[in-house]
Design a protein around this motif. Structure first.
Motif, PDB file in Angstrom:
ATOM      1  N   SER A   1       8.579  -9.448  -4.307  1.00  0.00           N
ATOM      2  CA  SER A   1       7.477 -10.353  -4.027  1.00  0.00           C
ATOM      3  C   SER A   1       6.772  -9.754  -2.816  1.00  0.00           C
ATOM      4  CB  SER A   1       8.080 -11.738  -3.781  1.00  0.00           C
ATOM      5  OG  SER A   1       7.155 -12.550  -3.136  1.00  0.00           O
ATOM      6  N   ASN A   2       6.069 -10.575  -2.092  1.00  0.00           N
ATOM      7  CA  ASN A   2       5.343  -9.966  -0.985  1.00  0.00           C
ATOM      8  C   ASN A   2       6.098 -10.104   0.338  1.00  0.00           C
ATOM      9  OD1 ASN A   2       3.299  -8.580   0.183  1.00  0.00           O
ATOM     10  ND2 ASN A   2       2.069 -10.422   0.610  1.00  0.00           N
ATOM     11  N   GLY A   3       7.431  -9.997   0.269  1.00  0.00           N
ATOM     12  CA  GLY A   3       8.269 -10.274   1.434  1.00  0.00           C
ATOM     13  C   GLY A   3       8.028  -9.369   2.625  1.00  0.00           C
ATOM     14  N   LEU A   4       7.556  -8.147   2.372  1.00  0.00           N
ATOM     15  CA  LEU A   4       7.368  -7.201   3.483  1.00  0.00           C
ATOM     16  C   LEU A   4       6.143  -7.541   4.318  1.00  0.00           C
ATOM     17  CD1 LEU A   4       8.071  -3.727   1.865  1.00  0.00           C
ATOM     18  CD2 LEU A   4       9.393  -4.859   3.642  1.00  0.00           C
ATOM     19  N   GLY A   5       5.118  -7.982   3.616  1.00  0.00           N
ATOM     20  CA  GLY A   5       3.845  -8.154   4.305  1.00  0.00           C
ATOM     21  C   GLY A   5       3.750  -9.428   5.110  1.00  0.00           C
ATOM     22  N   GLU A   6       4.823 -10.232   5.110  1.00  0.00           N
ATOM     23  CA  GLU A   6       4.757 -11.500   5.820  1.00  0.00           C
ATOM     24  C   GLU A   6       5.297 -11.372   7.228  1.00  0.00           C
ATOM     25  OE1 GLU A   6       7.002 -13.732   3.097  1.00  0.00           O
ATOM     26  OE2 GLU A   6       5.326 -14.076   1.722  1.00  0.00           O
ATOM     27  N   GLY A   7       5.118 -12.415   7.972  1.00  0.00           N
ATOM     28  CA  GLY A   7       5.698 -12.459   9.315  1.00  0.00           C
ATOM     29  C   GLY A   7       4.777 -11.879  10.372  1.00  0.00           C
ATOM     30  N   ASP A   8       5.274 -11.838  11.597  1.00  0.00           N
ATOM     31  CA  ASP A   8       4.466 -11.399  12.739  1.00  0.00           C
ATOM     32  C   ASP A   8       4.170  -9.906  12.672  1.00  0.00           C
ATOM     33  OD1 ASP A   8       5.026 -13.941  13.492  1.00  0.00           O
ATOM     34  OD2 ASP A   8       6.653 -13.378  14.859  1.00  0.00           O
ATOM     35  N   ASP A   9       5.126  -9.184  12.124  1.00  0.00           N
ATOM     36  CA  ASP A   9       4.988  -7.727  12.127  1.00  0.00           C
ATOM     37  C   ASP A   9       4.968  -7.262  10.677  1.00  0.00           C
ATOM     38  OD1 ASP A   9       4.984  -5.076  12.766  1.00  0.00           O
ATOM     39  OD2 ASP A   9       7.149  -4.984  13.126  1.00  0.00           O
ATOM     40  N   PRO A  10       3.835  -7.411  10.019  1.00  0.00           N
ATOM     41  CA  PRO A  10       3.820  -7.103   8.580  1.00  0.00           C
ATOM     42  C   PRO A  10       4.134  -5.635   8.299  1.00  0.00           C
ATOM     43  CG  PRO A  10       1.600  -7.439   9.412  1.00  0.00           C
ATOM     44  CD  PRO A  10       2.532  -7.802  10.526  1.00  0.00           C
ATOM     45  N   GLN A  11       4.865  -5.456   7.223  1.00  0.00           N
ATOM     46  CA  GLN A  11       5.261  -4.094   6.877  1.00  0.00           C
ATOM     47  C   GLN A  11       4.782  -3.768   5.481  1.00  0.00           C
ATOM     48  OE1 GLN A  11       9.403  -5.057   7.865  1.00  0.00           O
ATOM     49  NE2 GLN A  11       9.471  -3.082   8.884  1.00  0.00           N
ATOM     50  N   CYS A  12       4.937  -2.537   5.102  1.00  0.00           N
ATOM     51  CA  CYS A  12       4.594  -2.164   3.738  1.00  0.00           C
ATOM     52  C   CYS A  12       5.645  -1.201   3.209  1.00  0.00           C
ATOM     53  CB  CYS A  12       3.205  -1.527   3.695  1.00  0.00           C
ATOM     54  SG  CYS A  12       3.164   0.034   4.569  1.00  0.00           S
ATOM     55  N   ILE A  13       5.454  -0.760   2.017  1.00  0.00           N
ATOM     56  CA  ILE A  13       6.492   0.005   1.324  1.00  0.00           C
ATOM     57  C   ILE A  13       6.926   1.249   2.108  1.00  0.00           C
ATOM     58  CG2 ILE A  13       4.791   1.267  -0.064  1.00  0.00           C
ATOM     59  CD1 ILE A  13       8.063   0.072  -1.516  1.00  0.00           C
ATOM     60  N   ILE A  14       5.981   1.908   2.806  1.00  0.00           N
ATOM     61  CA  ILE A  14       6.386   3.162   3.459  1.00  0.00           C
ATOM     62  C   ILE A  14       7.055   2.921   4.809  1.00  0.00           C
ATOM     63  CG2 ILE A  14       4.632   4.596   2.317  1.00  0.00           C
ATOM     64  CD1 ILE A  14       3.064   4.484   4.969  1.00  0.00           C
ATOM     65  N   ASP A  15       7.166   1.657   5.213  1.00  0.00           N
ATOM     66  CA  ASP A  15       7.797   1.389   6.502  1.00  0.00           C
ATOM     67  C   ASP A  15       9.302   1.243   6.397  1.00  0.00           C
ATOM     68  OD1 ASP A  15       5.415   1.408   7.802  1.00  0.00           O
ATOM     69  OD2 ASP A  15       5.099  -0.753   7.598  1.00  0.00           O
ATOM     70  N   VAL A  16       9.824   1.186   5.176  1.00  0.00           N
ATOM     71  CA  VAL A  16      11.231   0.823   5.021  1.00  0.00           C
ATOM     72  C   VAL A  16      12.055   2.056   4.664  1.00  0.00           C
ATOM     73  CG1 VAL A  16      12.835  -0.608   3.718  1.00  0.00           C
ATOM     74  CG2 VAL A  16      10.536  -1.447   4.234  1.00  0.00           C
ATOM     75  N   ASP A  17      13.193   2.174   5.348  1.00  0.00           N
ATOM     76  CA  ASP A  17      14.099   3.240   4.946  1.00  0.00           C
ATOM     77  C   ASP A  17      14.866   2.781   3.719  1.00  0.00           C
ATOM     78  OD1 ASP A  17      15.555   5.849   5.464  1.00  0.00           O
ATOM     79  OD2 ASP A  17      17.192   4.406   5.303  1.00  0.00           O
ATOM     80  N   MET A  18      14.694   3.493   2.606  1.00  0.00           N
ATOM     81  CA  MET A  18      15.209   3.010   1.326  1.00  0.00           C
ATOM     82  C   MET A  18      16.728   3.103   1.223  1.00  0.00           C
ATOM     83  SD  MET A  18      13.132   1.503  -0.434  1.00  0.00           S
ATOM     84  CE  MET A  18      11.421   1.089  -0.105  1.00  0.00           C
ATOM     85  N   PHE A  19      17.337   4.005   1.961  1.00  0.00           N
ATOM     86  CA  PHE A  19      18.790   4.056   1.830  1.00  0.00           C
ATOM     87  C   PHE A  19      19.440   2.868   2.549  1.00  0.00           C
ATOM     88  CE2 PHE A  19      23.109   5.445   2.965  1.00  0.00           C
ATOM     89  CZ  PHE A  19      23.606   5.523   1.673  1.00  0.00           C
TER      90      PHE A  19
END
Ligand SMILES: [Zn+2]
Ligand SMILES: [Zn+2]
Ligand SMILES: [Zn+2]
Ligand SMILES: [Zn+2]
Ligand SMILES: [Zn+2]
Ligand SMILES: [Zn+2]
Ligand SMILES: [Zn+2]
Length: 1756
Positions: free
Chosen positions: A1390-1408
């Motif tokens: 869902s759009n869980g990354l883009g929420e909150g005070d510090d919105p993130q996106c797909i390239i901000d997350v370390d996938m491992f």
């Protein structure tokens, strides 16, 4: 502040002003006109407390620019350019060194070691190809390039090579325009006069009347604080905070720094009363010890003019550097005498010590830039300086500033210039000028006997400071004249100085007399250091004086006479004499008893005379010859003092001086030490040799025997017991020492002038004897050789002549190479070499015997080497060998050796006697060869009854008393030699039988030896057998003890990945999905507790076992070094940032313990340490407050324990693993429904303020929305994994799991422990992921395979971490895990990354990290009950999770493709297969959605894209393989146990398609929607296209490494020399320290850059480390060439990875050899850092270096 009238800037017109100045100048009174202007403007510029920038501008505008216009009469820039064009630049470089700049000196060409080059000149000159030394400057001094006198060759570098035009003859002033010269003269003179006037003005509240402002002065004052050497920084800071109103700690620190750097600082401004108040408080509260801080209240106007004065000096320096004409002009003016006869220069010189630090430094710089750069003026200045030398030195002795900020330090610039020194010595009595004030200083230290007494009690710094004069004396003597350079004037002046010098030596003769203590021990340790310090300083001077004397016959004779006379004046208590008769020789001896009368070890005068004496032969002079004509020169008296010292030492060896304590032992030690012996021990021996050459041999020996107290011992009847045996043992030892002295007097001939040798021979012999002890590294050798500056031969040449260099054997270690003696040199070995101490001697002998045995030569003898010949003057010494007395002694000891019983015999005596006989035989042989028949040792030896042959033979046949094989060997060798030499003598006849006897006895001897050896061998065998039997018994009795010492053998592991290759042959194992292979047991299944030695099965309900572990925050993999680690308190760790800027790392030494055993062990430490901590804080290498401890077995630093969980598949029954039929699309759909339908919780529940108040709704509500078949399968996913097989985990295991989770949480985030924090489980998952990534990166960096290459402790640790991560949900409330799971899923679905005070996106997350977390959390999603208990073993869930996360990762890779450093170059062009084409279209689509620019040339070809993706996701796949292998226990295929860069083997193990396009295609439209959602995020767009605060990474993530270092160390020094302290504008930093992780340089261990972290004062290095390395740092202290490792508040120093050509490091840059980067050791540092071993290394270094404990590392 009460200001009567603000000092406003008055009206100002430059034209009018200049006109006025020019007019006054013509009238010859410029100064009053200048003063009139300055009176107003100096105050307005410098008296208003402007900010520095404004002050600078105003000063230029109102003060300096008018002067420049005055000088030039037009635009100054134009005129200066013209001057520059006409300038004949000086050939001198003259660059003044700043602190820390590199300096170079050439060992081949420099005239003396004070000649140095700057880096530019060095690199542009010839010396870089010579043998050079480098150093860092302590500030001051300048580059000598271009000074012809400093270098024997190549005086110029390419930058300073001389001009074509011969400029020497021309006066540079003539090149200046005449009118300019006039104006410049007037201006320079006026400025200098003003400077001198202001700087010598000593009133604080008013100025000279012509500078005083008209009217009443404002009431504006300044409280000025001055520098002293008594108070510490902290004391100053505290005082200031108390005394100065509103002074913060920071301000106080700045004031203190300023005072230290500049010598004074304004600490308060205000009216007189408040300034005075401030002064009083400082004065009264700073009385630490005796002296208060120096503080003055000064009127603003005074300080303003002083400040201007400093600027004016800088400005003048700038002016004179513009042209050598101006420079010459300035110099001449400054040295022109004034009305009172003194020049302005002299006034400054004499006023130096009354100035504050920065004023001194600036005036010295002006001198250096002026007079010292102009050859002509330098000479004049040298004369002036010498004229005032006594005054300057007297002031210096009373002063308290460091030597380098005193004008006295300029002496080195003058006296080291040979031509100047020679001129000064000849025409200005320089030697006497220096010596007279020094003698005056000594005068105060004389005792009643007229001898210096340097006791500690009245050790004032002034004498220590006066000793700087000895350096000047040394410099002055550097310019040794050759024999044709002497003039009568020079002779006269030199001898005057020489006479003064002898007075000094006379005062030193007899210092610190000792008297044997009987009865009581000495109450106080007597003084001894002072005298030795002085002696060491005088050493160089002594040898220089000797050398000067040796080049001129007239001077030599006069100097010798002076010295001899001076010596005869020395007090001597010996008056009485007595007669002794030995072997018919009667001698009148001096009566003296060393045991009861005082003896001094300090005899510099005697020794100086001995040093002179060896040159006698050069001038064909002899003892007592008429030319010398010295009254009362009696050789017997001359040898007396050195002889007493030898007897004293012998008696001390014999234990007679025990009650005199350590002071005497120290004196004796230093007397022999390499630093002192040249002018002590060596010269004493020389004096005895002189005696032996001048006195009749028998008489000489009787004197010796008498002084040693051995006259009774040499009587044959001494051996008969008389009942009084008390002293026999002592007598034996004295006799041994006596024989030793004889060996030295006779054998030590390696002094040029004494023996026929060169200086090279002498040095070579030293090296040979050092290397006979053992092979040595270059630094060991140079440490044990005398200081190279005093040698006339080159150490390195000598070393290479006798030794071979062997490079370090093991590659990869940073060990140093060693020198080994060349084979042909071993024959020079003399065990009685006089520079051996006892340990050296026995060690050398042992080494040599061992070497002989290894050579397998039949002959193991180490015979005395053949000594060189004496020079004719000393030839008489060898006569000792054939003297009646010596032959008697030799015979006596041989007889005592043969005797059945002898009370006074010792084997040592015999050994020495044999060596003496050997020497005599060598001498006899030489004499025979030379046809000299006067030497007849053999004749005398055969005279007695029994004679030597008989005695030797009986000893050889029956060596009953001799225990050492070496003595027996020597005995046979001597006998052989004796017979040989005897044959050579004409008296040799009828010696057949003797020879036979000798050889037969030898054979017999050999046979007996062999027999003995056989017996010995047998006995040895038996013993060995017995020992090994005992060992075995012991091992059997203590079986478990032995097992436990080896970590590996104490553990039973399941099939390790190495053993499974067998099964892997049949079928490639698959870890995930439907076709999952059968697991096997991996990790530890059974272990022995290292504490109680019991073996323990690992299971879920038995006694828990733990591994010792260490958790730390880490930044080593950070892709964004500029980013500070986020504060742990506020960190949301659920989605780990893709730049991995901070993480928590866990490692273990692999040692296992019972949980309860560990608990009681740790409790015991706590109790013990608490008790100790109260007494001595910081006494440990580990921090007990941080729960640190050392592993009880291997002492690895640990701070937690990792619980051992049994293999996960053993916790579930096989039937649990049933088939589920569910497609990826349906699975994804189910999860997305779960996320979308999550039920919002009541906000009233316990979790108030919960940012994520959702929980999954019931499973049935989700399945309701599905098709039936899908619903039932989806339901099955959550049912089978309940951990029901063996019941719950045991209490102790649960407890350990909680403990570890808590520790990981608090250490990993750097926060206080909090059991119930919802982040606890996330941090546990994260440390598992982070540790795996670190291992993967490290192995990738090393090109090592993922499996099979790591040590078992890492394998065990990762296995334990993965299993712990899998079960850690058991210790958390179920709801918390469910929430985490929901949030994780919503992030991708869902759009869980883009929420909150510090919105993130797909390239901000370390996938491992994401993969690990979601794998571990997912099983709990639908469990019921309060405690989550499902295990992540569902192969389908795991497979689909991995597919989803990999898809996301590939999207990341595609989005970031163009940022990748992974160039397309190289590699064969390939076909575009279907997969590539499909991926390409996805790539285009994804980038289009993300708003990437339309396809361009940069876009890859399809095959390139595929290759890139494969390369980029490989690290992720490698990590995933480690994860699932440890989770499922499915064995690793053989392919993966080797290094591979292919993705296919990983894909097949992980049940992934090898065509990555399949991950996207045919997976249902839901996936497509999800991917779309990722790519259309606004956050993503801003990340990619705007300068966002967060950096963007590229894949594959590059492996970090320490910064690149230059190969040449001096480059680094130079690079750093321009670094200035960032907090005090532009000032030098004392300890610039470079972070090796990011390359930043900080100003370390200094008050100026101190800051605070968590209420703790920290230095700049610690502060940086906190930000850059999360508290762990590796930094380079460039000037000291050492690495600082920091870990929290602890640290250690290790050598920097730079080595010289001998492979040796130079910590502290003491040796100064050129250094180059050692790649291997830098690689080791890199490894230490990357594998997180710094805290461990620090702890270990602290253990082994106690002094590290006391350093406040946080202040670095
Ligand atoms: Zn230079
Ligand atoms: Zn140069
Ligand atoms: Zn050179
Ligand atoms: Zn135990
Ligand atoms: Zn251990
Ligand atoms: Zn600083
Ligand atoms: Zn750094």
């Amino acid at each position: 502040m009460a200001m009567k009238n603000v000092i406003a800037t008055p009206e100002y017109r430059q034209d009018t002003l200049l006109e006025e100045w020019w007019n006054s100048c013509e009238k010859g009174n410029l100064l009053p006109a200048l003063k009139k202007h300055w009176r107003i403007f100096v105050l307005s510029v410098f008296g208003n407390n402007h900010d520095p920038g404004k002050e600078e501008r105003l000063a230029h505008k109102f003060l300096f620019r008018p002067m420049e216009y005055f000088l030039c009469r037009q635009d100054p820039e134009v005129v200066f350019e013209e001057l520059k064009a006409k300038n004949m630049p000086s050939q001198l470089c003259g660059k003044v060194f700043k602190t820390g700049e590199p300096t170079y000196s050439c060992r081949d060409c420099a005239n003396d070691p004070t000649c140095v080059l700057c880096i530019d000149c060095f690199q542009n000159g010839a010396h870089k190809n010579h043998r050079y030394k480098m150093n860092t400057s302590g500030g001051g001094g300048y580059c000598d390039c271009g000074d012809q006198e400093a270098w024997t060759s190549h005086p110029f570098c390419n930058l300073h090579s001389p001009n074509e035009v011969n400029q020497d003859e021309k006066n540079p002033i003539e090149t200046l325009p005449v009118d300019l010269t006039d104006r410049a003269s007037a201006l320079f003179m006026a400025a200098l006069q003003y400077i001198v006037e202001i700087l010598t003005w000593n009133q604080c509240d008013n100025l000279p009347s012509d500078l005083q402002v008209e009217g009443e002065l404002n009431d504006t004052y300044i409280t000025m604080l001055f520098n002293d050497e008594v108070h510490t920084f902290d004391q100053v800071i505290k005082t200031l905070q108390r005394a100065v109103k509103h002074c913060t700690a920071q301000q106080a620190r700045e004031f203190a720094t300023l005072v230290d750097r500049e010598g004074r600082a304004t600490v308060y401004r205000g009216c007189f009363t408040s300034c005075e108040q401030c002064r009083t408080i400082i004065d009264s509260t700073s009385r630490h010890g005796s002296k208060p801080l120096k503080v003055q209240v000064m009127h603003t106007v005074v300080v303003a003019h002083q400040t201007f004065c400093l600027r004016l000096m800088v400005w003048l320096q700038k002016m004179i550097e513009k042209s050598d004409g101006l420079r010459r002009l300035f110099c001449l003016l400054s040295m022109k005498p004034q009305e009172d006869g003194k020049s302005l220069m002299e006034k400054l010189l004499l006023h130096d010590t009354q100035l504050w630090k920065v004023a001194r430094i600036l005036s010295h710089q002006l001198l250096m830039a002026g007079v010292l750069m102009d050859q002509e003026c330098k000479k004049q200045f040298a004369v002036i300086f010498t004229k005032w030398y006594p005054n300057v030195m007297r002031d210096f002795a009373r002063d308290d500033h460091d030597h380098e900020v005193c004008v006295a330090s300029l002496s080195v610039q003058i006296y080291t210039v040979p031509s100047l020194a020679r001129m000064l010595v000849t025409d200005h009595d320089l030697l006497d000028v220096i010596l007279v004030p020094f003698l005056a200083a000594c005068e105060e230290k004389k005792n009643a006997n007229g001898v210096l007494s340097l006791s500690k009690a009245d050790r004032t710094p002034s004498f220590k400071r006066a000793c700087f004069m000895l350096y000047d004396l040394k410099y002055a003597l550097l310019c040794k004249p050759t024999s044709d350079e002497w003039s009568d004037k020079l002779r006269e002046s030199f001898l005057r100085g020489h006479q003064s010098f002898l007075k000094l030596l006379k005062m030193m003769q007899g210092m610190d007399e000792v008297k044997r203590q009987t009865g009581m021990h000495l109450e106080y340790e007597p003084e001894w250091e002072g005298a030795f310090n002085l002696q060491m300083r005088v050493d160089d001077v002594i040898s220089s004086f000797t050398e000067w004397c040796s080049t001129d016959r007239t001077v030599y004779i006069e100097a010798y006479r002076q010295a001899a006379q001076m010596l005869s004046q020395c007090r001597d208590t010996t008056q009485k004499s007595e007669q002794h008769t030995v072997c018919g020789h009667t001698v009148k001896c001096l009566k003296y008893d060393v045991q009861s009368q005082p003896v001094s070890i300090h005899l510099p005068l005697s020794r100086y005379l001995a040093g002179l004496h060896v040159y006698m032969g050069d001038y064909n002079l002899q003892f007592g010859c008429s030319e010398l004509n010295v009254q009362g020169l009696d050789p017997v008296k001359m040898i007396e003092p050195p002889l007493r010292v030898q007897v004293l030492i012998a008696q001390s060896q014999a234990g007679l001086w025990r009650r005199n304590g350590y002071a005497l032992l120290n004196q004796i030690y230093f007397y022999h030490n390499v630093k002192c012996r040249q002018e002590m021990y060596d010269k004493d021996i020389l004096m005895l040799q002189i005696g032996a050459s001048a006195v009749d041999s028998n008489e000489f020996l009787i004197h010796l025997l008498n002084r040693y107290g051995l006259l009774l011992w040499i009587r044959p009847e001494y051996d008969v017991p008389t009942g009084q045996d008390d002293n026999v043992r002592q007598t034996i030892m004295l006799a041994e020492e006596f024989l030793n002295l004889l060996l030295i007097i006779l054998g030590e001939r390696y002094v040029p002038g004494l023996g026929q040798v060169t200086h090279e021979d002498t040095l070579k012999r030293e090296v040979i004897h050092l290397l006979c002890i053992s092979p040595m590294s270059n630094s060991e050798l140079s440490k044990n050789l005398p200081d190279s500056t005093n040698l006339k031969a080159d150490i390195e040449d000598a070393i290479h002549a006798v030794a071979n260099f062997r490079k370090p054997t093991s590659v990869g270690t940073a060990g140093s190479g060693k020198f080994e003696l060349k084979n042909e040199c071993y024959k020079e070995f003399n065990p009685y070499f006089y520079h051996y101490c006892r340990t050296d001697q026995s060690q050398a002998e042992e080494t040599q015997i061992k070497r002989k045995k290894e050579e397998k030569s039949a002959n193991h003898t180490l015979p005395p080497p053949v000594p060189p010949k004496f020079t004719p003057q000393f030839a008489q010494i060898s006569n000792l060998l054939q003297s009646d007395v010596l032959v008697h002694i030799l015979s006596l000891i041989l007889q005592r050796s043969v005797a059945v019983r002898s009370r006074s015999w010792s084997e040592t005596q015999l050994d020495r006697v044999l060596h003496l006989i050997g020497l005599a035989l060598h001498e006899q042989r030489r004499n025979i060869h030379e046809g000299n028949h006067n030497f007849d040792f053999i004749g005398k030896a055969l005279k007695g009854e029994p004679n030597f042959t008989q005695l030797l033979e009986s000893l050889v046949t029956d060596p009953k008393n001799i225990s050492h094989d070496s003595t027996k060997d020597l005995l046979s060798w001597i006998l052989q030699k004796f017979i040989e030499v005897r044959q050579m003598t004409s008296s040799a006849e009828a010696n057949g039988p003797v020879e036979q006897l000798a050889s037969s006895s030898k054979e017999e001897n050999e046979a007996a030896k062999k027999r003995k050896a056989r017996l010995a061998a047998k006995r040895k065998e038996k013993i060995i057998a017995k020992i090994s039997q005992m060992q075995q018994n012991f091992i059997r009795d203590n079986a478990d003890l032995f097992e436990s010492t080896d970590a590996d053998s104490s553990l039973t592991r399941g099939t390790s990945e190495m053993d499974i290759s067998e099964s892997a042959h049949h079928e490639t194992p698959v870890a995930l999905g439907k076709y999952q292979s059968l697991p096997c047991s991996i990790g530890i299944t059974k272990a022995t507790c290292i504490l109680c030695q019991e073996e323990q099965e690992i299971s879920h309900n038995s006694r828990a076992m733990v591994l010792a572990g260490f958790v730390q925050r880490s930044t080593v993999m950070s892709q964004c070094k500029s980013r500070n680690p986020t504060d742990g308190e506020n960190l949301d760790p659920l989605f780990t940032s893709s730049d991995l800027h901070v993480g928590s790392f866990t490692n273990s030494c692999g040692h296992t313990m019972h949980a309860d055993c560990w608990q009681s062990f740790f409790q015991a430490i706590l109790v013990k340490e608490r008790r100790r901590l109260s007494r001595i804080p910081h006494s440990l290498s580990y921090n007990i407050v941080q729960l640190e401890y050392l592993c009880p077995l291997c002492e690895s630093l640990s701070n937690t324990v990792i619980p051992l969980v049994p293999a996960l598949h053993s916790l579930v029954t096989d039937s649990d693993l049933c088939d589920v039929n569910l497609s990826f699309g349906d699975w994804l759909d189910g999860l997305q429904k779960t996320v979308k339908n999550a039920t919002k919780q009541e906000s009233s529940s316990a979790s108030k303020g919960d940012p994520f108040p959702f929980l999954p709704s019931s499973l049935s509500s989700i399945t309701k929305m599905m098709a039936d078949s899908v619903a039932s399968n989806f339901q099955l996913l959550w049912q089978y994994v309940n951990n029901t097989k063996g019941g719950r985990f045991s209490e102790s295991l649960m407890e350990m799991m909680k403990k570890f989770a808590k520790d990981v949480y608090s250490f990993g985030l750097g926060v206080d422990p909090d059991d119930m924090n919802h982040r606890v489980s996330i941090v546990a998952w994260n440390t598992c992921a982070y540790t795996i990534i670190n291992l993967e990166q490290y192995l990738r960096y090393e090109n090592k395979p993922l499996f099979g290459a790591s040590p078992s402790r890492n394998v065990d640790c990762i296995n334990a971490l993965v299993k712990f991560a899998a079960v850690c949900s058991h210790i958390m409330p179920q709801e918390v895990i469910k929430k985490h799971c929901l949030r994780l899923l919503s992030g991708l679905l869902s759009n869980g990354l883009g929420e909150g005070d510090d919105p993130q996106c797909i390239i901000d997350v370390d996938m491992f990290h994401y993969l690990v977390a979601v794998t571990m959390a997912l099983p709990s999603l639908y469990t019921e009950g309060t405690t989550a208990s499902n295990l992540p073993l569902n192969s389908l869930n795991n497979q689909y999770i991995l597919e989803l996360v990999l898809t996301a990762h590939i999207v990341q890779v595609m989005l970031l493709h163009d940022r990748s450093q992974d160039g397309e170059e190289g590699g064969m062009e390939m076909e575009n297969d279907a997969d590539s084409v499909a991926l390409m279209s996805m790539y285009t689509e994804i980038r289009r959605k993300a708003g990437c620019l339309p396809p361009s040339n940069n876009d890859p070809l399809p095959w390139q894209l595929t290759r890139h993706i494969k390369r980029a996701v490989l690290p992720f796949l490698r990590c995933a393989t480690v994860l699932y292998h440890n989770l499922t226990g499915v064995p690793i295929p053989a392919q993966l146990q080797e290094w591979t860069e292919e993705v296919e083997p990983f894909c097949s193990y992980l049940s992934l398609p090898t065509s990555f396009s399949e991950l996207f295609l045919n997976q249902g439209e839901l996936l497509e929607r999800v991917v779309n959602q990722w790519c259309s995020s606004d956050v993503l767009r801003s990340r990619l296209y705007s300068a966002s605060s967060r950096s963007v990474v590229s894949y594959p993530l590059p492996v970090n490494h320490l910064i690149d270092l230059p190969d040449d160390y001096s480059q680094l020094i130079n690079q750093i020399s321009s670094f200035t302290c960032p907090s005090s504008k532009g000032n030098d930093s004392q300890l610039p320290t470079m972070c090796l992780v990011c390359g930043l340089v900080v100003c370390s261990q200094s008050y100026c850059c101190q800051t605070e972290i968590k209420d703790m004062k920290v230095g700049a290095a610690t502060e940086h480390t906190y930000r850059c390395g999360a508290g762990v740092g590796i930094l380079l202290r460039v000037r000291e060439c050492q690495i600082v490792l920091l870990a929290g508040t602890k640290g250690c120093f290790i050598p920097a990875p730079y080595v010289d050509s001998y492979g040796e490091t130079d910590q502290g840059l003491r040796r100064g050899n050129p250094l180059h980067l050692c790649k291997d050791s830098y690689k080791n540092l890199q490894k230490m850092w990357f594998t997180h071993c710094i805290p461990e290394t620090v702890a270990h270094n602290i253990e082994s270096h106690m002094n590290f404990m006391s350093i406040h590392w946080q202040h670095l």
